[in-house]
Design an enzyme around this catalytic site. Structure first.
Site, PDB file in Angstrom:
ATOM      1  N   ASP A 198      -2.857   2.386  -6.134  1.00 28.79           N
ATOM      2  CA  ASP A 198      -1.646   2.776  -4.649  1.00 28.79           C
ATOM      3  C   ASP A 198      -1.996   1.342  -4.006  1.00 28.79           C
ATOM      4  O   ASP A 198      -0.870   0.964  -2.684  1.00 28.79           O
ATOM      5  CB  ASP A 198      -1.931   4.103  -4.177  1.00 28.79           C
ATOM      6  CG  ASP A 198      -3.164   4.171  -3.601  1.00 28.79           C
ATOM      7  OD1 ASP A 198      -4.546   2.548  -3.976  1.00 28.79           O
ATOM      8  OD2 ASP A 198      -4.257   4.402  -2.117  1.00 28.79           O
ATOM      9  N   GLU A 199      -2.249   0.565  -4.658  1.00 29.66           N
ATOM     10  CA  GLU A 199      -2.588  -1.118  -3.696  1.00 29.66           C
ATOM     11  C   GLU A 199      -1.794  -2.096  -4.956  1.00 29.66           C
ATOM     12  O   GLU A 199      -3.016  -2.208  -6.038  1.00 29.66           O
ATOM     13  CB  GLU A 199      -3.603  -1.285  -2.944  1.00 29.66           C
ATOM     14  CG  GLU A 199      -4.243  -0.843  -3.636  1.00 29.66           C
ATOM     15  CD  GLU A 199      -5.789  -1.403  -2.177  1.00 29.66           C
ATOM     16  OE1 GLU A 199      -5.780  -1.800  -1.113  1.00 29.66           O
ATOM     17  OE2 GLU A 199      -6.952  -1.187  -1.874  1.00 29.66           O
ATOM     18  N   ASP A 246       0.883  -1.196  -0.197  1.00 26.25           N
ATOM     19  CA  ASP A 246      -0.187   0.454   0.256  1.00 26.25           C
ATOM     20  C   ASP A 246       0.436   1.166  -0.430  1.00 26.25           C
ATOM     21  O   ASP A 246       1.696   1.025   0.625  1.00 26.25           O
ATOM     22  CB  ASP A 246      -1.016  -0.184   0.950  1.00 26.25           C
ATOM     23  CG  ASP A 246      -1.827   1.252   1.185  1.00 26.25           C
ATOM     24  OD1 ASP A 246      -3.030   0.961   0.895  1.00 26.25           O
ATOM     25  OD2 ASP A 246      -1.522   1.945   1.611  1.00 26.25           O
TER      26      ASP A 246
END
Length: 376
Positions: free
Chosen positions: A114-115, A16
């Site tokens: 973002d992950e 993350d």
């Protein structure tokens, strides 16, 4: 089994990226480091029906959160720097991170800018598994490589399924939490050995995928904590929530979840390039020349990937951090430089600029199989 078929893994690593959009903006404008930054909409905090997409930690200290109306954020922090979403820049930054992750040779399932999840130690193919120290070392190396190669900070949650790995990332973000078998900053391992100790006395809302309505219904039935949920018979949960959700809550409360990873090819929807200038730009001719240089570099990348632009966008940021983006859908997709440069030049005329310009950006939205064919 094809490349996109899911496979089960001993370890699931949830990677993350910290305050992703803000971090990307700070890479382009280092003077924003340690400054409260809020990203969302067109960057105008007075605009109706626009929400915060990302807030820096400095802004979060004042209660600004993703999903909050920009107007509400502005009431809390009128002096923060408000920036518009730059989808192309985030696509590029995300792609760079995912390329780093794929470089380890483990399957990667991307869940957003973002992950992503990495599957390590296949349970289906008999891969040798890593022990606690080895998997922690891999997670730490991933964080270091993302920082060194992409300039971005990240956390890594480790577990034996996606849901528990996602919750482990939450612990990795809270340095004062204890109980992990892994002693490493921003890396946390959560599995059956520490699950009950760490999660038992937490509210059911802390379970990943349990939303406010579900937790409220559980509370009305005397089920407040995760340990209460563990102690609730399966048939009672099925009677309350139906067979699908009832069974899921029974499994989830005990730390169960999905241990598969499905790698999917990543295809950027756009590419962008921006530049912060050492000397501010004052005239239209200066801006057109600078934007043309950005376009030429950008087009080289797009042509090299054999992609086709269908929309052009230009971003202008003044010395007061007033930032706007304007875009136009092309009459027909093209990689012809003269056509695209004329579009960029025309977009520049649409800005009302009364301050020197410190940053320019050009974005090309690219055709995919799911390309939006809506209006410009």
């Amino acid at each position: 089994m094809t490349a996109s078929d899911p496979s089960r893994y001993r370890w699931l690593l949830h990677v993350d990226l910290d305050q992703f959009q803000v971090s990307v903006e700070r890479l382009r404008s280092p003077e924003l480091v340690d400054v409260p930054v809020i990203v969302g909409g067109n960057g105008d905090p007075t605009e109706a029906r626009k929400v915060v997409t990302c807030a820096s930690y400095e802004a979060r200290e004042y209660g600004v959160r993703a999903g909050m109306p920009l107007r509400a954020a502005y009431r809390k922090m009128p002096d923060a720097v408000y920036l518009p979403l730059d989808l192309g820049a985030y696509d590029v930054a995300s792609a760079e991170v995912m390329e780093v992750l794929r470089g380890y040779g483990h399957p990667v399932e991307v869940w957003g800018w973002d992950e992503a999840y990495l599957g390590v130690g296949s349970l289906d193919g008999g891969e040798p598994s890593l022990d606690d120290a080895e998997i922690a070392a891999l997670a730490t190396r991933i964080r270091a490589d993302i920082r060194d190669e992409c300039g971005l900070s990240s956390c890594v949650g480790i577990s034996d399924n996606k849901q528990r790995a996602k919750m482990a990332t939450g612990f990795a973000k809270r340095p004062n939490d204890s109980g992990s078998v892994v002693e490493s900053p921003k890396v946390f391992l959560l599995d059956g050995r520490n699950w009950l100790d760490l999660m038992g006395e937490r509210p059911t809302r802390d379970l990943w995928s349990v939303g406010p309505k579900t937790s409220a219904k559980l509370g009305r039935n005397g089920i407040e904590l995760v340990q209460d949920l563990i102690g609730t018979p399966r048939d009672v949960l099925i009677a309350l929530f139906g067979p699908h959700q009832g069974n899921w809550l029974y499994v989830l409360s005990r730390g169960g979840g999905d241990s598969t990873v499905t790698p999917e090819p990543w295809l950027a929807r756009s590419h962008s390039k921006s530049q912060t200038f050492a000397r501010d730009l004052h005239t239209y001719d200066e801006m057109r020349s600078a934007a043309a240089d950005l376009l030429r570099d950008l087009l080289d990348q797009v042509v090299g990937e054999e992609r086709m632009p269908f929309r052009v966008a230009v971003t202008v940021r003044t010395t007061t951090f007033f930032t706007r983006t304007k875009s136009h859908k092309l009459d027909a997709p093209t990689t012809d430089y003269d056509t695209l440069e004329a579009e960029v030049a025309e977009l520049l005329t649409k800005f009302e600029i009364d301050r020197p310009v410190r940053l320019l950006g050009v974005r090309l939205d690219l055709e995919t199989d799911e390309t939006d064919s809506g209006p410009s």
